[in-house]
Design an enzyme around this catalytic site. Structure first.
Site, mmCIF file in Angstrom:
data_model
loop_
_atom_site.group_PDB
_atom_site.id
_atom_site.type_symbol
_atom_site.label_atom_id
_atom_site.label_comp_id
_atom_site.label_asym_id
_atom_site.label_seq_id
_atom_site.Cartn_x
_atom_site.Cartn_y
_atom_site.Cartn_z
ATOM 1 N N ASP A 122 -6.917 18.887 -5.001
ATOM 2 C CA ASP A 122 -5.708 18.095 -4.794
ATOM 3 C C ASP A 122 -5.979 16.654 -4.394
ATOM 4 O OD1 ASP A 122 -3.552 20.171 -5.147
ATOM 5 O OD2 ASP A 122 -4.767 21.142 -3.612
ATOM 6 N N HIS A 133 2.224 -1.788 -4.308
ATOM 7 C CA HIS A 133 2.083 -2.538 -5.555
ATOM 8 C C HIS A 133 3.249 -2.188 -6.472
ATOM 9 C CE1 HIS A 133 0.059 -4.750 -8.716
ATOM 10 N NE2 HIS A 133 0.188 -3.721 -9.527
ATOM 11 N N SER A 134 3.760 -3.174 -7.191
ATOM 12 C CA SER A 134 4.884 -2.949 -8.103
ATOM 13 C C SER A 134 4.621 -3.631 -9.430
ATOM 14 C CB SER A 134 6.188 -3.486 -7.497
ATOM 15 O OG SER A 134 6.090 -4.888 -7.266
ATOM 16 N N CYS A 156 7.149 16.020 -11.468
ATOM 17 C CA CYS A 156 5.812 16.446 -11.884
ATOM 18 C C CYS A 156 5.812 17.095 -13.262
ATOM 19 C CB CYS A 156 5.227 17.392 -10.845
ATOM 20 S SG CYS A 156 4.771 16.554 -9.310
ATOM 21 N N ASP A 210 -0.676 16.329 -0.986
ATOM 22 C CA ASP A 210 -2.073 16.447 -1.406
ATOM 23 C C ASP A 210 -3.026 16.388 -0.214
ATOM 24 O OD1 ASP A 210 -1.513 16.734 -4.090
ATOM 25 O OD2 ASP A 210 -1.768 14.617 -4.562
#
Length: 339
Positions: A58, A149-150, A21, A100
């Site tokens: 969040d 997804h990539s 982060c 989150d």
């Protein structure tokens, strides 16, 4: 070279300019970018947006049509490697994304993977380990993983988009704090500086990995059971950044007892030795105009602004087993006061 040997020889943190982060866009810049992008209210439906962009909470929360007691919680979080071990990175990234939902008082139901991979530079067997780590933590949380997804990416990146549910009458929000409430913190600080030391030296810090892979599920449940309605998780903007956002959204001042804040073993030494990320320094710069630091020393200020990855919950209320680190008071000249 066997897959295990090849995996051990690759230092994933060396393939990214930042880590975890700490690679977030600085909070001041981000707020300027999204300013004014709030969508107009939708009409003709029965799915009200309960939590959106306005307070920088969040996750987003929307009412579920025909289900007055159920709201849908949606979030997404991904980042570059924070540790070298791919399986641990996957576990950390998944715990961070799931957090989150817990920070809103919700329960995660479904996650989809988000993967960026430099396919010409890193073997896919490492990506498989990252995904395996994410799957294991999601399974621990009772959350389905349904694909994802990539993309081919110059830097490795991984995270999840997570959907959960919550009781709209029992949300944890960052804008419902009120004077007189104590502040509890459910995980110690210091993973940012320890991760930065790991990236620079290769030293492995088990205490940091343990706290980053720990789910915030039990802390969220304990906060709700204690009657809390105001909380946020402590991630890339550091304790001071997230506490400032909570105090600003709630219209109060947060008084922080710096001596009561818990830290991981080795965190102060890492600051002393200079393993402070640029993200942490930007966090401190951002909150400085809104903070009365008193006589707090520089190292402590940096630790309080340390960019956390998969940090704990910051709750306006007492949470059993978590230290009380301050309190909310009526709004004064600053949003943060350090004592």
């Amino acid at each position: 070279m066997t897959p295990a040997t090849r995996q051990a020889s690759v230092r994933l943190t060396q393939f990214a300019h930042g880590g975890g982060c700490a690679c977030k866009i600085p909070p001041g810049e981000l707020e300027e970018v999204v300013s004014g992008l709030t969508a107009p209210s939708l009409t003709g439906g029965d799915s009200p947006l309960l939590v959106g962009l306005a307070t920088g909470d969040d996750a987003a929360v929307v009412g579920l049509p025909g289900r007055a007691g159920t709201a849908v919680v949606c979030t997404a979080d991904f980042f570059t490697p924070v540790v070298d071990d791919p399986y641990d990175w996957g576990r950390i990234a998944a715990a961070n994304a799931l957090s989150d939902v817990y920070a809103m008082g919700g329960r995660p139901l479904l996650a989809v993977n988000l993967l960026g991979w430099p396919r010409d530079r890193l073997p896919f067997e490492l990506a498989r380990e990252v995904l395996r780590g994410g799957l294991d933590v999601a399974t621990e949380a009772g959350c389905h993983v349904g694909g994802g997804h990539s993309v081919d990416d110059p830097e490795p990146k991984y995270g999840m988009a997570v959907t959960g549910v919550a009781d709209p009458a029992r949300l944890l929000r960052n804008d419902t704090g009120r004077p007189g409430l104590p502040l509890s913190l459910t995980k110690p600080l210091g993973v940012g500086v320890l991760n930065n030391r790991h990236k620079a030296t290769g030293e492995r810090f088990e205490q940091a990995i343990a706290t980053m892979t720990a789910l915030n599920r039990d802390a969220s449940a304990a906060a709700l059971a204690a009657g809390a309605s105001c909380a946020t998780d402590v991630t890339g903007f550091g304790l001071l950044g997230h506490l400032h956002k909570l105090a600003r959204a709630s219209g109060v001042t947060a008084v922080l007892d710096t001596a009561a804040v818990p830290y991981l073993a080795g965190a102060r030494e890492a600051v002393r030795d200079g393993y402070v990320s640029g993200g942490t320094r930007r966090n401190l710069e951002w909150v400085a105009p809104y903070t009365d630091f008193g006589d707090t020393d520089t190292d402590t200020r940096l630790l309080l602004a340390d960019a956390q990855t998969s940090g704990g919950l910051l709750v306006a209320g007492e949470v059993p087993g978590a230290p009380v680190i301050g309190e909310l008071v009526p709004r004064g000249d600053h949003s943060l006061v350090l004592r």
